[in-house]
Design a protein around this motif. Sequence first.
Motif, PDB file in Angstrom:
ATOM      1  N   LEU A 148       0.827  -1.191   0.000  1.00  0.00           N
ATOM      2  CA  LEU A 148       0.000   0.000   0.000  1.00  0.00           C
ATOM      3  C   LEU A 148       0.870   1.252   0.000  1.00  0.00           C
ATOM      4  N   GLY A 149       0.455   2.266  -0.741  1.00  0.00           N
ATOM      5  CA  GLY A 149       1.124   3.549  -0.700  1.00  0.00           C
ATOM      6  C   GLY A 149       0.795   4.292   0.584  1.00  0.00           C
ATOM      7  N   ALA A 150       1.471   5.404   0.789  1.00  0.00           N
ATOM      8  CA  ALA A 150       1.322   6.152   2.037  1.00  0.00           C
ATOM      9  C   ALA A 150      -0.122   6.575   2.316  1.00  0.00           C
ATOM     10  N   PRO A 151      -0.879   7.106   1.339  1.00  0.00           N
ATOM     11  CA  PRO A 151      -2.260   7.496   1.649  1.00  0.00           C
ATOM     12  C   PRO A 151      -3.124   6.315   2.078  1.00  0.00           C
ATOM     13  N   ALA A 152      -2.961   5.179   1.379  1.00  0.00           N
ATOM     14  CA  ALA A 152      -3.752   4.007   1.738  1.00  0.00           C
ATOM     15  C   ALA A 152      -3.325   3.453   3.097  1.00  0.00           C
ATOM     16  N   GLN A 153      -2.016   3.486   3.389  1.00  0.00           N
ATOM     17  CA  GLN A 153      -1.550   3.065   4.712  1.00  0.00           C
ATOM     18  C   GLN A 153      -2.185   3.910   5.804  1.00  0.00           C
ATOM     19  N   ALA A 154      -2.210   5.214   5.583  1.00  0.00           N
ATOM     20  CA  ALA A 154      -2.788   6.118   6.579  1.00  0.00           C
ATOM     21  C   ALA A 154      -4.267   5.826   6.773  1.00  0.00           C
ATOM     22  N   ALA A 155      -4.976   5.542   5.670  1.00  0.00           N
ATOM     23  CA  ALA A 155      -6.397   5.242   5.770  1.00  0.00           C
ATOM     24  C   ALA A 155      -6.621   3.948   6.552  1.00  0.00           C
ATOM     25  N   MET A 156      -5.783   2.935   6.299  1.00  0.00           N
ATOM     26  CA  MET A 156      -5.913   1.679   7.031  1.00  0.00           C
ATOM     27  C   MET A 156      -5.586   1.870   8.508  1.00  0.00           C
ATOM     28  N   ALA A 157      -4.550   2.629   8.793  1.00  0.00           N
ATOM     29  CA  ALA A 157      -4.185   2.884  10.185  1.00  0.00           C
ATOM     30  C   ALA A 157      -5.318   3.603  10.912  1.00  0.00           C
ATOM     31  N   ALA A 158      -5.985   4.532  10.209  1.00  0.00           N
ATOM     32  CA  ALA A 158      -7.092   5.260  10.813  1.00  0.00           C
ATOM     33  C   ALA A 158      -8.261   4.343  11.132  1.00  0.00           C
TER      34      ALA A 158
ATOM     35  N   ASN B 177     -21.578  -5.973  -3.368  1.00  0.00           N
ATOM     36  CA  ASN B 177     -20.172  -6.379  -3.371  1.00  0.00           C
ATOM     37  C   ASN B 177     -19.867  -7.193  -2.129  1.00  0.00           C
ATOM     38  N   THR B 178     -18.908  -8.093  -2.274  1.00  0.00           N
ATOM     39  CA  THR B 178     -18.332  -8.779  -1.121  1.00  0.00           C
ATOM     40  C   THR B 178     -16.836  -8.885  -1.359  1.00  0.00           C
ATOM     41  N   ARG B 179     -16.067  -8.916  -0.289  1.00  0.00           N
ATOM     42  CA  ARG B 179     -14.613  -8.876  -0.436  1.00  0.00           C
ATOM     43  C   ARG B 179     -13.929  -9.449   0.799  1.00  0.00           C
ATOM     44  N   MET B 180     -12.687  -9.867   0.586  1.00  0.00           N
ATOM     45  CA  MET B 180     -11.791 -10.243   1.675  1.00  0.00           C
ATOM     46  C   MET B 180     -10.524  -9.400   1.556  1.00  0.00           C
ATOM     47  N   PHE B 181     -10.054  -8.906   2.681  1.00  0.00           N
ATOM     48  CA  PHE B 181      -8.830  -8.095   2.733  1.00  0.00           C
ATOM     49  C   PHE B 181      -7.881  -8.733   3.740  1.00  0.00           C
ATOM     50  N   TRP B 182      -6.593  -8.804   3.361  1.00  0.00           N
ATOM     51  CA  TRP B 182      -5.582  -9.433   4.226  1.00  0.00           C
ATOM     52  C   TRP B 182      -4.344  -8.543   4.292  1.00  0.00           C
TER      53      TRP B 182
ATOM     54  N   PHE C 269     -10.583   3.474  -2.502  1.00  0.00           N
ATOM     55  CA  PHE C 269      -9.502   2.501  -2.366  1.00  0.00           C
ATOM     56  C   PHE C 269      -8.980   2.070  -3.729  1.00  0.00           C
ATOM     57  N   GLY C 270      -9.891   1.789  -4.667  1.00  0.00           N
ATOM     58  CA  GLY C 270      -9.465   1.337  -5.982  1.00  0.00           C
ATOM     59  C   GLY C 270      -8.605   2.352  -6.696  1.00  0.00           C
ATOM     60  N   LEU C 271      -9.001   3.617  -6.647  1.00  0.00           N
ATOM     61  CA  LEU C 271      -8.222   4.653  -7.313  1.00  0.00           C
ATOM     62  C   LEU C 271      -6.906   4.914  -6.587  1.00  0.00           C
ATOM     63  N   ALA C 272      -6.921   4.856  -5.248  1.00  0.00           N
ATOM     64  CA  ALA C 272      -5.711   5.136  -4.474  1.00  0.00           C
ATOM     65  C   ALA C 272      -4.651   4.052  -4.626  1.00  0.00           C
ATOM     66  N   THR C 273      -5.089   2.816  -4.938  1.00  0.00           N
ATOM     67  CA  THR C 273      -4.126   1.707  -5.022  1.00  0.00           C
ATOM     68  C   THR C 273      -3.774   1.345  -6.457  1.00  0.00           C
ATOM     69  N   GLY C 274      -4.205   2.146  -7.421  1.00  0.00           N
ATOM     70  CA  GLY C 274      -3.752   1.950  -8.792  1.00  0.00           C
ATOM     71  C   GLY C 274      -4.513   0.933  -9.604  1.00  0.00           C
ATOM     72  N   HIS C 275      -5.706   0.516  -9.166  1.00  0.00           N
ATOM     73  CA  HIS C 275      -6.472  -0.441  -9.962  1.00  0.00           C
ATOM     74  C   HIS C 275      -7.042   0.260 -11.189  1.00  0.00           C
ATOM     75  N   ASP C 276      -7.385  -0.514 -12.199  1.00  0.00           N
ATOM     76  CA  ASP C 276      -7.886   0.006 -13.460  1.00  0.00           C
ATOM     77  C   ASP C 276      -9.037   0.988 -13.215  1.00  0.00           C
ATOM     78  N   ALA C 277      -8.854   2.231 -13.646  1.00  0.00           N
ATOM     79  CA  ALA C 277      -9.841   3.277 -13.354  1.00  0.00           C
ATOM     80  C   ALA C 277     -11.194   2.972 -13.970  1.00  0.00           C
ATOM     81  N   ASN C 278     -11.218   2.385 -15.164  1.00  0.00           N
ATOM     82  CA  ASN C 278     -12.496   2.055 -15.797  1.00  0.00           C
ATOM     83  C   ASN C 278     -13.259   1.022 -14.971  1.00  0.00           C
ATOM     84  N   ALA C 279     -12.530   0.074 -14.406  1.00  0.00           N
ATOM     85  CA  ALA C 279     -13.176  -0.931 -13.569  1.00  0.00           C
ATOM     86  C   ALA C 279     -13.687  -0.307 -12.272  1.00  0.00           C
ATOM     87  N   VAL C 280     -12.888   0.572 -11.675  1.00  0.00           N
ATOM     88  CA  VAL C 280     -13.284   1.215 -10.426  1.00  0.00           C
ATOM     89  C   VAL C 280     -14.536   2.070 -10.632  1.00  0.00           C
ATOM     90  N   LEU C 281     -14.599   2.765 -11.765  1.00  0.00           N
ATOM     91  CA  LEU C 281     -15.710   3.686 -12.029  1.00  0.00           C
ATOM     92  C   LEU C 281     -16.836   3.037 -12.835  1.00  0.00           C
TER      93      LEU C 281
END
Length: 292
Positions: free
Chosen positions: A86-96, A130-135, A270-282
Amino acid sequence: MSNGFEQQKAQASGWFRTLRDQIVAAFEGLEDSDKADTPAGRFEVSETTRATDDGSDAGGGLMSVMRNGRVFEKVGVNVSTVYGALGAPAQAAMAARGVPGMADDPRFWASGISLVAHMQNPHAPAVHMNTRMFWTPHAWWFGGGSDLNPCIEYDDDTAHFHAVQKAHLDPHGADHYPKLKAWADEYFYIPHRNRARGVGGIFMDDHCTGDWQADFALTQDIGRAFLPAYLPLVEKRRDTPWSEADKDTQLIYRGLYAEYNLVYDRGTKFGLATGHDANAVLMSLPPLAKWI
């Protein structure tokens, strides 16, 4: 935490793909059974990737989008499995959100399914699921749910949607449905409009009891509830006569939906902050919308 989770990750990502296949088949079946003279809609499927600065493998998924069908004006069903650091912004969001140790070890793995449907007939409700798992090396959890988004509300449709959700959650404990319903009412709310996005549903996030199998089983039943909760509503409403005023109501509501997804939705951020395909995110954005 990092050892022994490879099998669970494979189970989760495999389930999300299975659910995706079931939903795609069911939605194309709706298109085939409709009596309109236009061609039945079909999903266009493309692979997506998560971008990284160094070009390393960071996972990806499948984006499946149907446009201008008999029943669906636009519907997307995406699955993805992404990983890396994770990049710094996403790390900060997870820490929060209370995830420990992200500053020391920012590795993550995430897999899930995301669906949004926008309908041709204004009387047929839009829907999100949506459903998801995060590790991470320090924690794991599940999240997701589904909610109904009609521009023209019918009380019996709302009652059916919620009743099916409750029936699928009750075997996991009588407290789950009221808790997840209240969570959805809070989460799918648009503060700057002082109103809910739709008529609710169920939602959870950061769900980890410490029993992975039990939490995964609950997540699976959230996914299993979707088709029986939603398909009968589409079948009932897709042939209802509608007016230009009804269509105008639908387009204005879609503007509201777009506002929520762009301003508040965690998955979009999260999708945009972590670099996932923008078309898929939107993918969730409607094909047409209107603002007063």
